[in-house]
Design a protein around this motif. Structure first.
Motif, PDB file in Angstrom:
ATOM      1  N   THR A  65       0.862  -1.187   0.000  1.00  0.00           N
ATOM      2  CA  THR A  65       0.000   0.000   0.000  1.00  0.00           C
ATOM      3  C   THR A  65       0.888   1.223   0.000  1.00  0.00           C
ATOM      4  N   TYR A  66       0.732   2.085  -1.020  1.00  0.00           N
ATOM      5  CA  TYR A  66       1.587   3.285  -1.102  1.00  0.00           C
ATOM      6  C   TYR A  66       1.002   4.373  -0.205  1.00  0.00           C
ATOM      7  N   GLU A  67       1.171   4.211   1.138  1.00  0.00           N
ATOM      8  CA  GLU A  67       0.601   5.179   2.084  1.00  0.00           C
ATOM      9  C   GLU A  67       1.515   6.384   2.217  1.00  0.00           C
ATOM     10  N   LYS A  68       0.888   7.587   2.142  1.00  0.00           N
ATOM     11  CA  LYS A  68       1.672   8.816   2.251  1.00  0.00           C
ATOM     12  C   LYS A  68       2.309   8.942   3.628  1.00  0.00           C
ATOM     13  N   ASP A  69       1.576   8.578   4.629  1.00  0.00           N
ATOM     14  CA  ASP A  69       2.085   8.737   6.003  1.00  0.00           C
ATOM     15  C   ASP A  69       3.284   7.829   6.243  1.00  0.00           C
ATOM     16  N   LEU A  70       3.139   6.587   5.769  1.00  0.00           N
ATOM     17  CA  LEU A  70       4.197   5.607   5.973  1.00  0.00           C
ATOM     18  C   LEU A  70       5.470   6.059   5.278  1.00  0.00           C
ATOM     19  N   LEU A  71       5.336   6.583   4.054  1.00  0.00           N
ATOM     20  CA  LEU A  71       6.491   7.034   3.286  1.00  0.00           C
ATOM     21  C   LEU A  71       7.046   8.344   3.832  1.00  0.00           C
ATOM     22  N   GLY A  72       6.155   9.154   4.402  1.00  0.00           N
ATOM     23  CA  GLY A  72       6.545  10.506   4.803  1.00  0.00           C
ATOM     24  C   GLY A  72       6.645  11.420   3.605  1.00  0.00           C
ATOM     25  N   ILE A  73       5.844  11.151   2.577  1.00  0.00           N
ATOM     26  CA  ILE A  73       5.904  11.951   1.357  1.00  0.00           C
ATOM     27  C   ILE A  73       4.523  12.524   1.046  1.00  0.00           C
ATOM     28  N   GLU A  74       4.464  13.835   0.785  1.00  0.00           N
ATOM     29  CA  GLU A  74       3.211  14.471   0.364  1.00  0.00           C
ATOM     30  C   GLU A  74       3.158  14.619  -1.132  1.00  0.00           C
ATOM     31  N   ASN A  75       4.298  14.999  -1.686  1.00  0.00           N
ATOM     32  CA  ASN A  75       4.355  15.361  -3.109  1.00  0.00           C
ATOM     33  C   ASN A  75       5.526  14.632  -3.779  1.00  0.00           C
ATOM     34  N   GLN A  93       5.714  -3.200   6.050  1.00  0.00           N
ATOM     35  CA  GLN A  93       4.315  -3.193   6.477  1.00  0.00           C
ATOM     36  C   GLN A  93       3.563  -4.372   5.865  1.00  0.00           C
ATOM     37  N   ALA A  94       3.826  -4.626   4.574  1.00  0.00           N
ATOM     38  CA  ALA A  94       3.145  -5.721   3.888  1.00  0.00           C
ATOM     39  C   ALA A  94       3.482  -7.053   4.540  1.00  0.00           C
ATOM     40  N   LEU A  95       4.784  -7.230   4.870  1.00  0.00           N
ATOM     41  CA  LEU A  95       5.192  -8.478   5.508  1.00  0.00           C
ATOM     42  C   LEU A  95       4.547  -8.632   6.878  1.00  0.00           C
ATOM     43  N   ARG A  96       4.485  -7.511   7.625  1.00  0.00           N
ATOM     44  CA  ARG A  96       3.863  -7.560   8.961  1.00  0.00           C
ATOM     45  C   ARG A  96       2.398  -7.961   8.864  1.00  0.00           C
ATOM     46  N   ARG A  97       1.698  -7.418   7.856  1.00  0.00           N
ATOM     47  CA  ARG A  97       0.278  -7.738   7.690  1.00  0.00           C
ATOM     48  C   ARG A  97       0.086  -9.201   7.340  1.00  0.00           C
ATOM     49  N   LYS A 137      -3.328   0.572  -3.482  1.00  0.00           N
ATOM     50  CA  LYS A 137      -2.730  -0.687  -3.038  1.00  0.00           C
ATOM     51  C   LYS A 137      -2.603  -1.605  -4.245  1.00  0.00           C
ATOM     52  N   GLU A 138      -1.477  -2.348  -4.305  1.00  0.00           N
ATOM     53  CA  GLU A 138      -1.353  -3.324  -5.397  1.00  0.00           C
ATOM     54  C   GLU A 138      -0.456  -4.462  -4.956  1.00  0.00           C
ATOM     55  N   THR A 139      -0.561  -5.589  -5.683  1.00  0.00           N
ATOM     56  CA  THR A 139       0.294  -6.738  -5.399  1.00  0.00           C
ATOM     57  C   THR A 139       1.556  -6.621  -6.241  1.00  0.00           C
ATOM     58  N   LEU A 140       2.709  -6.600  -5.550  1.00  0.00           N
ATOM     59  CA  LEU A 140       3.986  -6.467  -6.256  1.00  0.00           C
ATOM     60  C   LEU A 140       4.802  -7.739  -6.086  1.00  0.00           C
ATOM     61  N   TRP A 141       5.525  -8.108  -7.135  1.00  0.00           N
ATOM     62  CA  TRP A 141       6.498  -9.203  -6.995  1.00  0.00           C
ATOM     63  C   TRP A 141       7.817  -8.580  -6.610  1.00  0.00           C
ATOM     64  N   ILE A 142       8.227  -8.849  -5.364  1.00  0.00           N
ATOM     65  CA  ILE A 142       9.404  -8.205  -4.796  1.00  0.00           C
ATOM     66  C   ILE A 142      10.578  -9.185  -4.808  1.00  0.00           C
ATOM     67  N   LEU A 143      11.763  -8.678  -5.226  1.00  0.00           N
ATOM     68  CA  LEU A 143      12.964  -9.508  -5.297  1.00  0.00           C
ATOM     69  C   LEU A 143      13.328 -10.039  -3.913  1.00  0.00           C
ATOM     70  N   ALA A 144      13.551 -11.368  -3.828  1.00  0.00           N
ATOM     71  CA  ALA A 144      13.901 -11.983  -2.551  1.00  0.00           C
ATOM     72  C   ALA A 144      15.413 -11.913  -2.331  1.00  0.00           C
ATOM     73  N   ASP A 145      15.798 -12.078  -1.067  1.00  0.00           N
ATOM     74  CA  ASP A 145      17.213 -12.095  -0.718  1.00  0.00           C
ATOM     75  C   ASP A 145      17.893 -13.327  -1.330  1.00  0.00           C
ATOM     76  N   ASP A 146      19.235 -13.271  -1.498  1.00  0.00           N
ATOM     77  CA  ASP A 146      19.930 -14.370  -2.172  1.00  0.00           C
ATOM     78  C   ASP A 146      19.825 -15.681  -1.407  1.00  0.00           C
ATOM     79  N   ASP A 147      19.754 -15.622  -0.040  1.00  0.00           N
ATOM     80  CA  ASP A 147      19.627 -16.858   0.726  1.00  0.00           C
ATOM     81  C   ASP A 147      18.282 -17.525   0.456  1.00  0.00           C
ATOM     82  N   ILE A 148      17.246 -16.695   0.298  1.00  0.00           N
ATOM     83  CA  ILE A 148      15.910 -17.220  -0.019  1.00  0.00           C
ATOM     84  C   ILE A 148      15.928 -17.835  -1.418  1.00  0.00           C
TER      85      ILE A 148
END
Lengths: 426, 294
Positions: A65-75, A93-97, A137-148
């Motif tokens: 979720t591209y939340e403005k508050d979480l990012l600390g970005i308005e513009n 945040q996504a992982l925590r959820r 909000k969108e589903t993103l495919w995020i690059l995993a760490d090399d150990d994963i």
């Protein structure tokens, strides 16, 4: 008259032995060829099996979720806000959820470590390219760490490699696998990025460009000089002690170990002429010096193979020596010269030792933009990765070898093709 | 590296002169102070050679040769293998310059100009004295480009049309035009052996040389192609001075007005062809033309 049948008998007897010798000879020849082929095949197959993995990478599906508050970005247009934005917070945040049960700080950190440290930048690039997504909000495919990545690929092969992971992480991974939120995607990073300490972010492109720049310079320097030297020695130079001495030393030079050329480059180009280290200019100069004898020798052989009758015909028509060379000898010798040059280039492309001496072995992340930018080359990149402790670099090393072999094979095929094509003209 | 070895075709190798020259000369009727018999000098001489000695390193290939080459005449040079006739022929347009260690003494002139004077330009000389070799050696270019090569390098043609005309004229004179006019831009090396040799002749005459040297031009050709070349030589002799080296005595008899007989580096006899073949002056000449050796 009576002797003739005896001769015939003797001949027939000797024939048996002669045919046997021939069969043995042929047998040895075929054995030698098959041994060579088997060795090459073994190497190729081994590298191929180990290296193909590097062309795919493990990705994890996360609902960001591209939340403005979480990012600390308005513009998003404000560069300073974008730079100071907390981009990693989005995937955290996504992982925590997704895994609300994991609450302890240590375990949370292990959870975040499932994702590549570059994931924040990838999300940032995604949002900056599509500013309209801010707040959604969108589903993103995020690059995993090399150990994963190592774990998932070995899990797919049925023999999961768990040494670098905690039990908690493995449970999370199994959940992700079971819900089909972990997948292998084509690893574009490997072909488009420069080197990195993180295996999942490391790419070959920096080394490819480095090799390209270095070889360009090598070709531009050594080909004209080599051909000029060969033509002069073959067609114009008087045959005396001096030219004999030069000829012997060109042959000697071709046999000098390449690392000596590296030392020469270090002493002359870097220490004496104060050219900066690690740049393609020095690499190109060193490799040009190294390739020069090869080009001279093959070019001279090509010039020698031009039929003498053609030279006589030209001279007999009143062509000057120069015209004879330019109009007749060079065009006929050109296919051979080009072949020699390409083979010399292929050798230079695979050369590591002299480049170690002149600092092209440095860890360089940025893709070189010019001849004066620090760079490394493909074989040195292979050396660097082979030297790295991370397990994921094993497949990177093999994949880099595949890329290098691809270039070498392409160059050699083009040498053969060029020769065939130019020779067929008449 | 060894450039001297590169000019293989038609060049006498050193072993050709490894012989019994001085020791056994008397056995075959040759004396040390041999003087050429017959009519060495003639009225209308195009080229003159006086006291020519040619050496390959230490070996002397040609001994004191004096002979005139008549204008618009064909002179045939005959003799057994290794007698130096090709060497002498090549000295007439300084092709021997390309051989390392080849040294020439004496005096060779064309229209009174010294061939070996430092003032003479060898490129200009070879434009005036063309050469046709033993083995047909067309350039690996098109038929057109082969013939156009001489005019191009010497800058003889002002325009493309001029060049086209020169090529056509030369090919016509070499009797090749009708056979190749539809494929001028195909490779010259694709022609038959006899056609290739006529192409080489066309190439040589394209720059209108004054003298044409021919070094066994028919030795690689079949009898029909040979007959064709012989006809051509006959026609060309009206306009050109021709010196031809040949192993074929019938050929010498057919095409030449004068014949020079060489033996072991010496010029034995020069006489009108008819006389050489019917009534030779020297016993060695007689032995050779009657087939006693050679």
């Amino acid at each position: 008259m009576s002797k003739e049948p005896i001769y015939l008998e003797k001949i027939q007897r000797s024939l048996v032995g002669r045919y046997r010798t021939e069969r043995v000879f042929r047998g040895f020849g075929m054995l030698a060829v098959s041994l060579g082929l088997a060795a090459v095949l073994l190497v190729f197959v081994d590298i191929f099996i180990k290296g193909t993995g590097a062309f795919s990478a493990t990705y994890i599906a996360l609902d960001v979720t591209y939340e403005k508050d979480l990012l600390g970005i308005e513009n998003l247009a404000d560069q300073r806000q974008v730079n100071s934005g907390d981009w990693e917070a989005l995937y955290k945040q996504a992982l925590r959820r997704d895994f609300p049960d994991i609450r302890k700080r240590g375990e949370r950190r292990k959870l975040y470590a499932l994702v590549s440290s570059a994931a924040g930048y990838d999300i940032k690039d995604r949002l900056l390219a599509n500013p309209g997504l801010l707040g959604s909000k969108e589903t993103l495919w995020i690059l995993a760490d090399d150990d994963i990545d190592s774990y998932y690929k070995s899990w797919l092969d049925g023999n999961a490699y768990t040494a670098r992971l905690t039990d908690g992480q493995i449970r999370v991974l199994d959940t992700l696998i079971n819900t089909e939120r972990m997948q292998l995607h084509f690893n574009a990073n490997f072909l488009t990025r420069g080197d990195s300490r993180e295996p999942e972010q490391a790419g070959i492109w920096g080394a490819v460009i480095g090799s390209f720049l270095t070889l360009m310079l090598t070709l531009v320097l050594s080909f004209p000089v080599g051909i000029a030297a060969a033509v002069y020695l073959e067609e114009f130079a008087p045959k005396n002690k001096v030219t004999d001495f030069i000829e012997v030393n060109i042959n000697n030079l071709a046999a000098v170990p390449s690392i000596i050329f590296g030392l020469l480059g270090l002493a002359i180009f870097i220490n004496l002429f104060q050219i900066p280290r690690s740049i393609p200019v020095v690499g190109g100069l060193v490799l040009a010096v190294m390739t020069l004898p090869t080009i001279i020798i093959t070019s001279r052989a090509a010039i020698k193979s031009v039929p003498p009758s053609i030279r006589e015909a030209a001279l007999g028509m009143g062509a000057s020596r120069n015209q004879m060379v330019l109009h007749h000898v060079l065009p006929l010798a050109l296919p051979g010269m080009l072949t020699g040059a390409i083979i010399g280039m292929a050798r230079a492309l695979g050369e590591t030792a002299p480049l170690l001496m002149i600092g092209m072995v440095a860890f360089i992340v940025d893709i070189p933009a010019g001849f004066m930018d620090p760079a490394t080359v493909l074989p040195v990149q292979i050396f660097l990765w082979a030297d790295s402790p991370e397990r994921a670099f094993i497949e990177k090393t093999s994949a880099a070898i595949m890329v290098l072999l691809g270039f070498l094979v392409t160059m050699n095929i083009s040498a053969v093709w060029l020769r065939k094509r130019l020779e067929r003209r008449w | 590296m060894n450039t001297s070895a590169t000019f293989g075709v038609g060049t006498p190798s050193e072993s050709d002169f490894r012989d019994t020259r001085d020791g056994d000369m008397s056995d075959i009727g040759l004396t040390k102070g041999h003087v050429t018999v017959g009519s060495v000098e003639i009225q209308a001489a195009k080229m003159t050679a006086r006291g020519v000695n040619i050496f390959y390193g230490d070996k002397q290939a040609i001994h004191d040769v004096t002979v005139d080459i008549g204008k618009n005449q064909v002179i045939a040079m005959i003799g057994p293998s290794g007698c130096g006739k090709s060497t002498f022929l090549r000295s007439l347009n300084r092709m021997n310059d390309t051989i390392d260690g080849c040294k020439i003494e004496g005096d060779i002139r064309i229209d009174g100009e010294d061939l070996y004077s430092p003032k003479l330009d060898v490129v200009e000389l070879r434009a005036r004295v063309g050469m046709v070799f033993q083995k047909p050696n067309p350039f690996p270019k098109s038929i057109y480009d082969n013939v156009a090569y001489g005019p191009k390098i010497h800058g003889l043609a002002e325009t493309r049309v001029d060049l086209d005309e020169m090529v056509e004229k030369s090919l016509r004179r070499a009797g090749l035009w009708d056979e190749v006019k539809d494929r001028l831009f195909q490779a010259g090396t694709g022609l038959s052996g006899g056609q290739q040799q006529r192409l080489c002749i066309a190439r040589a005459i394209a720059v209108s040389p004054e003298v044409i040297l021919m070094d066994e031009p028919c030795s690689a050709l079949d009898p029909i192609a040979t007959a064709r070349i012989e006809e051509l030589i006959e026609e060309l002799s009206h306009n050109f001075t021709i010196a031809i080296v040949t192993h074929n005595m019938q050929q010498a008899a057919r095409v030449s007005q004068r014949t020079a007989y060489f033996h072991l580096g010496r010029l034995i006899e020069v006489n009108p062809t008819e006389q050489v073949f019917t009534n030779p002056e020297h016993s060695l000449t007689e032995s050779y033309i009657t087939g006693r050796f050679g």
